[in-house]
Each structure stands twice: as structure tokens, then as C-alpha cells.
Write a protein that holds these residues in place. Structure first.
Motif, mmCIF file in Angstrom:
data_model
loop_
_atom_site.group_PDB
_atom_site.id
_atom_site.type_symbol
_atom_site.label_atom_id
_atom_site.label_comp_id
_atom_site.label_asym_id
_atom_site.label_seq_id
_atom_site.Cartn_x
_atom_site.Cartn_y
_atom_site.Cartn_z
ATOM 1 N N PRO A 1 -0.237 7.122 -13.810
ATOM 2 C CA PRO A 1 -1.549 7.630 -13.398
ATOM 3 C C PRO A 1 -1.651 7.700 -11.876
ATOM 4 O O PRO A 1 -1.240 6.786 -11.177
ATOM 5 N N THR A 2 -2.158 8.797 -11.371
ATOM 6 C CA THR A 2 -2.237 9.017 -9.928
ATOM 7 C C THR A 2 -3.386 8.244 -9.288
ATOM 8 O O THR A 2 -3.194 7.491 -8.331
ATOM 9 N N THR A 3 -4.590 8.426 -9.803
ATOM 10 C CA THR A 3 -5.783 7.895 -9.149
ATOM 11 C C THR A 3 -5.760 6.377 -8.987
ATOM 12 O O THR A 3 -6.080 5.888 -7.895
ATOM 13 N N PRO A 4 -5.390 5.578 -9.996
ATOM 14 C CA PRO A 4 -5.397 4.120 -9.780
ATOM 15 C C PRO A 4 -4.457 3.675 -8.657
ATOM 16 O O PRO A 4 -4.806 2.786 -7.881
ATOM 17 N N PHE A 5 -3.296 4.296 -8.556
ATOM 18 C CA PHE A 5 -2.371 3.918 -7.487
ATOM 19 C C PHE A 5 -2.914 4.332 -6.121
ATOM 20 O O PHE A 5 -2.759 3.612 -5.138
ATOM 21 N N GLY B 1 0.817 -1.211 0.000
ATOM 22 C CA GLY B 1 0.000 0.000 0.000
ATOM 23 C C GLY B 1 0.848 1.256 0.000
ATOM 24 O O GLY B 1 0.558 2.219 -0.713
ATOM 25 N N PHE B 2 1.914 1.257 0.795
ATOM 26 C CA PHE B 2 2.798 2.427 0.821
ATOM 27 C C PHE B 2 3.579 2.565 -0.483
ATOM 28 O O PHE B 2 3.826 3.685 -0.941
ATOM 29 N N LEU B 3 3.955 1.453 -1.097
ATOM 30 C CA LEU B 3 4.609 1.511 -2.402
ATOM 31 C C LEU B 3 3.656 2.094 -3.444
ATOM 32 O O LEU B 3 4.031 2.970 -4.237
ATOM 33 N N SER B 4 2.417 1.636 -3.424
ATOM 34 C CA SER B 4 1.411 2.163 -4.336
ATOM 35 C C SER B 4 1.163 3.647 -4.073
ATOM 36 O O SER B 4 0.985 4.437 -5.004
ATOM 37 N N LEU B 5 1.166 4.032 -2.817
ATOM 38 C CA LEU B 5 1.002 5.442 -2.460
ATOM 39 C C LEU B 5 2.145 6.278 -3.030
ATOM 40 O O LEU B 5 1.918 7.354 -3.596
ATOM 41 N N ALA B 6 3.367 5.773 -2.911
ATOM 42 C CA ALA B 6 4.524 6.491 -3.457
ATOM 43 C C ALA B 6 4.408 6.640 -4.975
ATOM 44 O O ALA B 6 4.710 7.707 -5.533
#
Length: 121
Positions: free
Chosen positions: A26-30, A9-14
Motif C-alpha cells: 500500500p502506498t499511502t500508509p508508507f 523515513g527514507f526506507l518507508s518512502l522507498a
């Protein structure tokens, strides 16, 4: 599993935060992936993300309307193609790199165009 979901989750947030500045990400999917992973692993991280001043609106808006604002769509597509064409014509020498950049740009364009456009009422 929550110990696996939280770091992912934190990797995806980064990656989502990087997507704000890099048009090929793309920002929103991550951010949506981060929210889903945080929901399953840490209620505290999930609430933090939803209530975040800058990142929370991306998730809440998309979750409520399944749409992105016209301004965001136009800006994302403009920056995407400006950056992609710059890389294709001025930076990459290898044909496979040019083709890969073009494929990514087309893929992201198709994805963004498939999303509904949020209208301001």
C-alpha cells in the motif's frame, strides 16, 4: 532519535514509491509514515515530501479527508487480485506460499475497503 527517524523515513518512502507499482504494497500508509518520521527528524524533508508533485497529494488528500479516490481504490484492488491470483495459480508451487499470498491479499483488501471513498464534488 532524529538520526534514527530520518533513514527509516527514507526506507518507508522507498516502500511507498514501490507501492505505486506493486499492488501488494500500500502506498499511502508508507507515505504517511514517512511524513510522520520526517516531521520528527527533518523539517526540510517533511516540506519536500508534502510539496512533491506526485507524492504530496497522497499525503495531503488523506490527511484532509481520511479517504482515497474511488478510482484509486478500484485500481488498487483490481491489480492486487490480478497479481495475487496470478501468483497463487501460476507461480507458487508451495501451499504455504499460496496461503501467505492469499492472506496478504485479503488483509490489504480489508484495509482498503475500510477506508472512506473520496467523492469528487
Amino acid at each position: 532519535m532524529k538520526y534514527i527517524y530520518l533513514p527509516i523515513g527514507f526506507l518507508s518512502l522507498a516502500l511507498g514509491v514501490a507501492g505505486i507499482f506493486l499492488p501488494v504494497l500500500p502506498t499511502t500508509p508508507f507515505l504517511l509514515l514517512s511524513a510522520a518520521l520526517f516531521f520528527r527528524s527533518s523539517p526540510r524533508a517533511y516540506q519536500w515530501l508534502l510539496n512533491h508533485k506526485l507524492l504530496g497529494p497522497y499525503i495531503r488528500d488523506f490527511r484532509e479527508s481520511r479517504a482515497i479516490p474511488l478510482r484509486a481504490k478500484v485500481l488498487a484492488l483490481s491489480l492486487l487480485w490480478l497479481t495475487s491470483l496470478h501468483c497463487i495459480f501460476l507461480m507458487f508451487d508451495a501451499l504455504w506460499l499460496k496461503a501467505m499470498m492469499l492472506a496478504v491479499a485479503v488483509g490489504v483488501t480489508l484495509y482498503l475497503c475500510s477506508l472512506k471513498t473520496k467523492r469528487n464534488d
